[in-house]
Scaffold this motif. Structure first.
Motif, mmCIF file in Angstrom:
data_model
loop_
_atom_site.group_PDB
_atom_site.id
_atom_site.type_symbol
_atom_site.label_atom_id
_atom_site.label_comp_id
_atom_site.label_asym_id
_atom_site.label_seq_id
_atom_site.Cartn_x
_atom_site.Cartn_y
_atom_site.Cartn_z
ATOM 1 N N THR A 242 21.632 -68.890 -80.149
ATOM 2 C CA THR A 242 22.097 -69.996 -79.305
ATOM 3 C C THR A 242 23.310 -70.711 -79.885
ATOM 4 O O THR A 242 23.703 -71.764 -79.381
ATOM 5 N N GLY A 243 23.898 -70.175 -80.936
ATOM 6 C CA GLY A 243 25.121 -70.744 -81.478
ATOM 7 C C GLY A 243 24.934 -71.996 -82.307
ATOM 8 O O GLY A 243 25.903 -72.714 -82.577
ATOM 9 N N ARG A 244 23.713 -72.255 -82.763
ATOM 10 C CA ARG A 244 23.482 -73.425 -83.629
ATOM 11 C C ARG A 244 23.976 -73.185 -85.053
ATOM 12 O O ARG A 244 24.171 -74.121 -85.804
ATOM 13 N N SER A 246 25.973 -69.855 -87.723
ATOM 14 C CA SER A 246 26.804 -68.649 -87.684
ATOM 15 C C SER A 246 26.178 -67.534 -88.511
ATOM 16 O O SER A 246 25.404 -67.775 -89.445
ATOM 17 N N LEU A 269 27.008 -62.359 -81.468
ATOM 18 C CA LEU A 269 26.350 -63.659 -81.366
ATOM 19 C C LEU A 269 27.378 -64.771 -81.204
ATOM 20 O O LEU A 269 28.509 -64.652 -81.670
ATOM 21 N N PRO A 270 27.014 -65.864 -80.518
ATOM 22 C CA PRO A 270 25.708 -66.131 -79.918
ATOM 23 C C PRO A 270 25.513 -65.399 -78.591
ATOM 24 O O PRO A 270 26.479 -64.896 -78.007
ATOM 25 N N GLY A 273 25.480 -69.677 -74.550
ATOM 26 C CA GLY A 273 26.495 -70.677 -74.866
ATOM 27 C C GLY A 273 25.928 -72.063 -74.917
ATOM 28 O O GLY A 273 24.808 -72.311 -74.541
#
Length: 273
Positions: A242-244, A246, A269-270, A273
């Motif tokens: 979920t891009g929280r 890297s 990844l993610p 978005g």
């Protein structure tokens, strides 16, 4: 992203219903304890403060009752569950507008408590209690991304609830528990989404104890230890998907192990978005 052609996994609808209600209850209990100072804390999600995150959680759970209150969509195309993770980014702007409105109306920091949010959670709970038990799993529900089966929509609620429970915990220092079944469903759906985004069988992604998927084009492995293996824990996987966080940050922190020339998932990844 082309639509998923098949379900890679089935979910027990009864267990998913129980999981959604359990995690909803966990979040609701935590929100009752929030102070004005905690509501004003940053979340790291753009310019959202905790009060905005709380407002979004009321949208997440309120969508269940709201969808069931509406007339069932007419027969037509139905959004497959595995299309949902890739479709959410399209509606990020509309979601932010809803959150800003609810936060301004219902969770003012100056109020001294999260009473406004609790009122919305109480309303959501009453609607769910009244409508969900009698709703069949195959009932269609109108969502932002299109019509979905109720059973599939509830799986998406496990993702929203688990992801934002983690956001809430990290922003406030709380220890809101994760319902095991909800955490499992969230982990599995996002793992299967990776397999849809990068079809193949050259790399094995392990997220014990909940999921193992094959992905990435290349030579297919059939016996012994796979030459390309990625392993991590469920919360780290969810944050990556979920891009929280890297890929390289988690590798450096040793929260992800990756071996083999096709084990670098950073470019995939993610997923959401």
């Amino acid at each position: 992203m082309p639509p998923a052609k098949k379900r890679l996994r089935s979910y027990d609808p009864a267990k998913i219903r129980t999981a959604v209600l359990a995690q909803f209850g966990n979040v609701r209990e935590a929100i009752r304890t929030l102070t004005p100072d905690q509501l004003a804390l940053p979340t790291g999600l753009g310019d959202w403060a905790v009060r905005d995150l709380v407002a979004h959680l009321t949208v997440v759970v309120g969508a269940i009752g709201g969808g069931l209150e509406q007339a069932e969509p007419p027969p037509g195309p139905v959004v497959p569950l595995l299309d949902w993770p890739f479709a959410t980014a399209t509606y990020a702007g509309a979601i932010s507008e809803d959150v800003a409105r609810i936060a301004a109306e219902s969770v003012p920091v100056e109020a001294g408590s999260a009473a406004g949010a609790e009122e919305l959670f109480t309303l959501a709970a009453s609607r769910i209690d009244a409508l969900l038990p009698g709703a069949p799993d195959d009932r269609l529900v109108a969502t932002r991304v299109g019509a979905m089966r109720l059973a599939d929509f509830l799986v998406t609620r496990t993702v929203e609830l688990i992801v934002h429970t983690d956001d809430l915990n990290r922003a406030t220092g709380l220890s809101v528990p994760y319902d095991r079944q909800a955490l499992a469903a969230c982990t599995r759906l996002l793992a299967d989404a990776l397999a849809v985004k990068a079809p193949g069988a050259s790399t094995e992604v392990r997220i014990p104890p909940f999921a193992v998927v094959q992905c990435v084009e290349g030579p297919r492995h059939t016996r012994g230890t796979p030459p390309n293996v990625v392993e991590t824990d469920p919360l780290t996987w969810i944050r990556l998907a979920t891009g929280r966080t890297s890929w390289h940050e988690e590798l450096d922190a040793a929260r992800v192990s990756a071996s083999g020339e096709r084990a670098d998932l950073g470019g995939l990844l993610p997923l959401m978005g």
